[in-house]
Design a protein around this motif. Structure first.
Motif, PDB file in Angstrom:
ATOM      1  N   ASN A 126       8.761  55.888  37.387  1.00 49.62           N
ATOM      2  CA  ASN A 126       9.733  56.180  36.344  1.00 49.62           C
ATOM      3  C   ASN A 126       9.535  57.946  36.546  1.00 49.62           C
ATOM      4  OD1 ASN A 126       9.642  57.767  33.687  1.00 49.62           O
ATOM      5  ND2 ASN A 126      11.363  56.296  33.122  1.00 49.62           N
ATOM      6  N   LYS A 127      11.323  58.225  35.958  1.00 48.21           N
ATOM      7  CA  LYS A 127      10.847  59.110  36.473  1.00 48.21           C
ATOM      8  C   LYS A 127      10.597  60.519  35.633  1.00 48.21           C
ATOM      9  CE  LYS A 127      15.400  60.335  34.455  1.00 48.21           C
ATOM     10  NZ  LYS A 127      16.040  61.787  33.577  1.00 48.21           N
ATOM     11  N   GLN A 128       9.971  59.921  34.173  1.00 47.85           N
ATOM     12  CA  GLN A 128       9.777  61.018  33.524  1.00 47.85           C
ATOM     13  C   GLN A 128       8.105  61.176  33.775  1.00 47.85           C
ATOM     14  OE1 GLN A 128      12.432  59.537  31.967  1.00 47.85           O
ATOM     15  NE2 GLN A 128      13.290  60.635  30.970  1.00 47.85           N
ATOM     16  N   MET A 129       7.993  59.972  34.305  1.00 52.40           N
ATOM     17  CA  MET A 129       5.917  59.729  34.608  1.00 52.40           C
ATOM     18  C   MET A 129       6.247  60.846  35.777  1.00 52.40           C
ATOM     19  SD  MET A 129       5.356  55.936  34.170  1.00 52.40           S
ATOM     20  CE  MET A 129       3.332  56.359  34.127  1.00 52.40           C
ATOM     21  N   TRP A 130       6.781  61.511  37.143  1.00 51.60           N
ATOM     22  CA  TRP A 130       6.373  61.471  38.023  1.00 51.60           C
ATOM     23  C   TRP A 130       7.240  63.383  37.583  1.00 51.60           C
ATOM     24  CZ3 TRP A 130       4.918  61.623  43.283  1.00 51.60           C
ATOM     25  CH2 TRP A 130       5.381  63.429  43.435  1.00 51.60           C
ATOM     26  N   ASP A 131       8.210  63.519  36.672  1.00 50.86           N
ATOM     27  CA  ASP A 131       8.720  65.328  36.103  1.00 50.86           C
ATOM     28  C   ASP A 131       7.083  65.856  35.528  1.00 50.86           C
ATOM     29  OD1 ASP A 131      10.933  65.012  37.795  1.00 50.86           O
ATOM     30  OD2 ASP A 131      12.132  64.433  35.510  1.00 50.86           O
ATOM     31  N   ASN A 132       6.443  64.701  35.103  1.00 48.29           N
ATOM     32  CA  ASN A 132       5.746  65.079  33.912  1.00 48.29           C
ATOM     33  C   ASN A 132       4.816  66.132  34.964  1.00 48.29           C
ATOM     34  OD1 ASN A 132       2.770  64.917  32.652  1.00 48.29           O
ATOM     35  ND2 ASN A 132       4.257  63.833  31.147  1.00 48.29           N
ATOM     36  N   SER A 133       3.981  67.382  34.044  1.00 47.44           N
ATOM     37  CA  SER A 133       3.575  68.320  34.435  1.00 47.44           C
ATOM     38  C   SER A 133       2.208  67.967  35.273  1.00 47.44           C
ATOM     39  CB  SER A 133       3.238  69.298  33.799  1.00 47.44           C
ATOM     40  OG  SER A 133       2.610  69.416  32.744  1.00 47.44           O
ATOM     41  N   ALA A 134       0.932  66.704  34.482  1.00 43.80           N
ATOM     42  CA  ALA A 134       0.262  65.986  35.031  1.00 43.80           C
ATOM     43  C   ALA A 134       0.365  65.190  36.063  1.00 43.80           C
ATOM     44  CB  ALA A 134       0.068  65.387  34.018  1.00 43.80           C
ATOM     45  N   THR A 135       1.213  64.803  36.528  1.00 40.89           N
ATOM     46  CA  THR A 135       1.569  64.674  37.467  1.00 40.89           C
ATOM     47  C   THR A 135       1.910  64.782  38.840  1.00 40.89           C
ATOM     48  OG1 THR A 135       2.631  61.856  36.886  1.00 40.89           O
ATOM     49  CG2 THR A 135       2.682  62.270  39.112  1.00 40.89           C
ATOM     50  N   GLN A 136       2.284  66.111  38.961  1.00 47.54           N
ATOM     51  CA  GLN A 136       2.850  67.656  39.901  1.00 47.54           C
ATOM     52  C   GLN A 136       1.998  67.992  40.267  1.00 47.54           C
ATOM     53  OE1 GLN A 136       5.651  67.767  41.225  1.00 47.54           O
ATOM     54  NE2 GLN A 136       6.322  65.751  40.206  1.00 47.54           N
ATOM     55  N   ARG A 137       0.709  68.008  38.591  1.00 48.56           N
ATOM     56  CA  ARG A 137      -0.971  68.617  38.692  1.00 48.56           C
ATOM     57  C   ARG A 137      -1.282  68.104  40.076  1.00 48.56           C
ATOM     58  NH1 ARG A 137      -1.028  69.811  33.910  1.00 48.56           N
ATOM     59  NH2 ARG A 137      -2.655  68.314  33.475  1.00 48.56           N
ATOM     60  N   ASN A 138      -1.385  66.993  39.364  1.00 46.03           N
ATOM     61  CA  ASN A 138      -2.105  65.548  40.343  1.00 46.03           C
ATOM     62  C   ASN A 138      -1.426  64.958  41.881  1.00 46.03           C
ATOM     63  OD1 ASN A 138      -3.824  65.156  38.251  1.00 46.03           O
ATOM     64  ND2 ASN A 138      -2.444  63.626  37.902  1.00 46.03           N
ATOM     65  N   VAL A 139       0.125  65.698  42.188  1.00 47.61           N
ATOM     66  CA  VAL A 139       0.065  65.588  43.269  1.00 47.61           C
ATOM     67  C   VAL A 139      -0.246  66.336  44.464  1.00 47.61           C
ATOM     68  CG1 VAL A 139       2.371  65.419  44.770  1.00 47.61           C
ATOM     69  CG2 VAL A 139       1.988  63.950  43.040  1.00 47.61           C
ATOM     70  N   ALA A 140       0.136  67.922  43.666  1.00 49.97           N
ATOM     71  CA  ALA A 140      -0.609  68.930  44.103  1.00 49.97           C
ATOM     72  C   ALA A 140      -1.275  69.140  44.720  1.00 49.97           C
ATOM     73  CB  ALA A 140       0.323  70.807  43.452  1.00 49.97           C
ATOM     74  N   GLN A 141      -2.385  68.606  43.568  1.00 49.36           N
ATOM     75  CA  GLN A 141      -4.367  68.961  44.358  1.00 49.36           C
ATOM     76  C   GLN A 141      -4.323  67.857  45.645  1.00 49.36           C
ATOM     77  OE1 GLN A 141      -6.447  70.583  42.823  1.00 49.36           O
ATOM     78  NE2 GLN A 141      -7.969  69.893  44.206  1.00 49.36           N
ATOM     79  N   LEU A 142      -3.620  66.285  45.632  1.00 44.63           N
ATOM     80  CA  LEU A 142      -3.719  65.658  46.652  1.00 44.63           C
ATOM     81  C   LEU A 142      -3.637  66.386  47.326  1.00 44.63           C
ATOM     82  CD1 LEU A 142      -2.591  62.165  44.854  1.00 44.63           C
ATOM     83  CD2 LEU A 142      -4.727  62.707  45.527  1.00 44.63           C
ATOM     84  N   GLN A 143      -2.050  66.832  47.569  1.00 42.60           N
ATOM     85  CA  GLN A 143      -1.715  67.631  49.258  1.00 42.60           C
ATOM     86  C   GLN A 143      -2.841  68.653  49.445  1.00 42.60           C
ATOM     87  OE1 GLN A 143       2.331  68.164  47.756  1.00 42.60           O
ATOM     88  NE2 GLN A 143       2.880  66.811  49.277  1.00 42.60           N
ATOM     89  N   LYS A 144      -3.007  68.918  48.551  1.00 45.71           N
ATOM     90  CA  LYS A 144      -3.854  70.196  48.606  1.00 45.71           C
ATOM     91  C   LYS A 144      -5.796  69.820  49.177  1.00 45.71           C
ATOM     92  CE  LYS A 144      -5.933  73.995  46.469  1.00 45.71           C
ATOM     93  NZ  LYS A 144      -6.569  74.131  44.420  1.00 45.71           N
ATOM     94  N   ASP A 145      -5.852  68.260  48.900  1.00 47.14           N
ATOM     95  CA  ASP A 145      -6.844  67.589  49.451  1.00 47.14           C
ATOM     96  C   ASP A 145      -7.111  66.997  50.623  1.00 47.14           C
ATOM     97  OD1 ASP A 145      -8.362  68.586  47.722  1.00 47.14           O
ATOM     98  OD2 ASP A 145      -8.565  67.047  46.189  1.00 47.14           O
ATOM     99  N   SER A 146      -5.546  67.729  50.807  1.00 44.76           N
ATOM    100  CA  SER A 146      -5.267  66.624  52.607  1.00 44.76           C
ATOM    101  C   SER A 146      -4.501  65.387  52.851  1.00 44.76           C
ATOM    102  CB  SER A 146      -6.692  66.982  53.515  1.00 44.76           C
ATOM    103  OG  SER A 146      -6.990  68.991  53.713  1.00 44.76           O
ATOM    104  N   VAL A 147      -4.540  64.934  51.368  1.00 43.64           N
ATOM    105  CA  VAL A 147      -3.609  63.260  51.347  1.00 43.64           C
ATOM    106  C   VAL A 147      -2.416  63.302  51.805  1.00 43.64           C
ATOM    107  CG1 VAL A 147      -3.163  61.683  49.503  1.00 43.64           C
ATOM    108  CG2 VAL A 147      -5.378  63.069  49.636  1.00 43.64           C
TER     109      VAL A 147
END
Ligand code: CTP
Length: 400
Positions: A126-147
């Motif tokens: 859902n869009k609120q879950m995607w926009d949530n700063s916790a999700t955004q933080r996690n996505v950024a971390q995953l990308q940093k981890d080469s995911v």
């Protein structure tokens, strides 16, 4: 095509309504030659049954890390060791949070922590879950981890809302996975491409253009992106979607006239390779009418022409002084193909000119190419434009 021939894909599904798209995805991965092993979270089984996924893949589905079918009872180790890539679709916010933190409290999160192979996640929420700063933080971390993160996209959602978080369609995920497996022969390189026709106005409602569809240039943009390049695409008026748009790595500039294309190219010359695929108008109208030209009994309107810049030849001149970019031109001829192409290559002073073989390929999905270099020529046999583009990219990567 068998773009994924022999690839072993562990398709891991977490809970989400988008799970219905994964049935189609599994089928299309297999059609491309991949071996697909499915693992599902408990939540995923509420949206799609393991029986469906087993029937589609022809392999038993794993749901628990305690599954006794694995001889050494280490499903997490066994499954991740057998895979060339783990593809999580749909990837819920919860599962991405677990992976970002390194938690391992169910089969999929444990497989991910124990993996030695690359991981691709395809978020769906859902869009609120995607926009949530916790999700955004996690996505950024995953990308940093080469995911690798494919999508999400924006649109109407199962919850009735509209916004970001919608999972990509099965065919887009397939394209993303195929792209993932292409050799990264242009990793870190910058590639500039012109594509499509140009349009030279006569008056506010009329103009002169040509039959270029843009397909070849867009296919080269896709192949360059798949090869790891940063791609700048300068497109004339055409109705094509930017390739792999969900991956978000092609910067596209839309232009109309040859003059606009010329200005856009000159402002982006800091690149390693320049593909001049556009069918650029050689002349523009000097006396463009500000108002619609009316029919008149006194005769037809007289149009005055002036020459447009030869963009490719100009870039080639710059590349001689700065030693880059490597310039590749394209040619469509109606007769004496090899002779005309050799002459054109020499006149424009570029190392490579690629000519369409056979009758007009404008708008078609397939092509056959003659590659002209200084003193030599070679052919690429008839194939779809993306396949030809991948071969061209491979060839050019060895020259820069
Ligand atoms: N080209 C260009 N700028 C122009 C004309 C052509 O950059 N004003 C580039 C095209 O993108 C292509 C190559 O030059 O890569 C050959 O284009 P083509 O139209 O085949 O050749 P022209 O130079 O226009 O010559 P002619 O029309 O006489 O065949």
């Amino acid at each position: 095509m068998n773009s994924l021939q022999g690839k072993k894909i562990l398709l891991a599904m977490s809970g989400g309504i988008a799970a219905f798209k994964v049935a189609e995805l599994a089928r299309s991965l297999i059609q491309e030659g991949a071996e697909v092993q499915v693992a599902m979270s408990d939540a995923a089984t509420h949206f799609m049954t393991p029986v469906t996924m087993q029937a589609l893949t022809g392999k038993p589905v794993y749901i628990s890390q305690w599954d006794a079918r694995i001889p050494n009872n280490m499903a997490h180790i066994e499954l991740s060791r057998q895979a060339d890539v783990i593809l999580i679709a749909p990837a819920s916010a919860d599962l991405m949070a677990k992976i970002a933190l390194g938690l391992a409290d169910d089969l999929i999160s444990t497989i991910c922590l124990a993996r030695e192979c690359p991981l691709i996640v395809v978020p769906a929420m859902n869009k609120q879950m995607w926009d949530n700063s916790a999700t955004q933080r996690n996505v950024a971390q995953l990308q940093k981890d080469s995911v690798s993160v494919l999508g999400p996209t924006s649109g109407s959602q199962a919850c009735g809302e509209n916004g970001m978080g919608r999972m990509l369609e099965a065919h887009q995920i397939l394209e993303g996975v195929i792209a993932f497996f292409q050799p990264k022969v242009l990793q870190g390189k910058k590639v500039l491409i012109t594509a499509g026709p140009t349009y030279e106005a006569i008056d506010p409602v009329r103009g002169i253009t040509n039959k270029s569809s843009g397909k070849m240039g867009f296919a080269i943009a896709q192949a360059a992106l798949e090869a790891g390049a940063n791609v700048e695409l300068i497109a004339g008026p055409c109705h094509l979607d930017t390739p792999l748009e969900f991956a978000g790595k092609i910067t596209r500039t839309n232009i109309t006239s040859a003059e606009e294309m010329h200005a856009a190219v000159m402002s982006k010359l800091d690149c390693d390779v320049f593909f001049s695929v556009a069918a650029v108008a050689d002349w523009r109208i000097k006396n463009i009418s500000a108002e619609k030209i009316k029919k008149s009994s006194s005769g037809s309107p007289s149009l005055e022409f002036e020459m447009n810049a030869d963009i490719l030849a100009e870039v080639a001149k710059v590349s001689q002084t700065k030693k880059k970019p490597y310039c590749v031109g394209f040619a469509a001829e109606t007769n004496d193909l090899e002779r005309h192409t050799q002459e054109k290559r020499a006149k424009k002073n570029v190392p490579m000119l690629v000519a369409n073989i056979g009758p007009s390929t404008f708008g078609l999905d397939e092509n056959e190419l003659l590659i002209i270099e200084d003193g030599k020529s070679s052919k690429l046999a008839k194939s779809d434009k993306l396949n030809l583009s991948r071969q061209l990219i491979s060839l050019i990567s060895k020259k820069i």
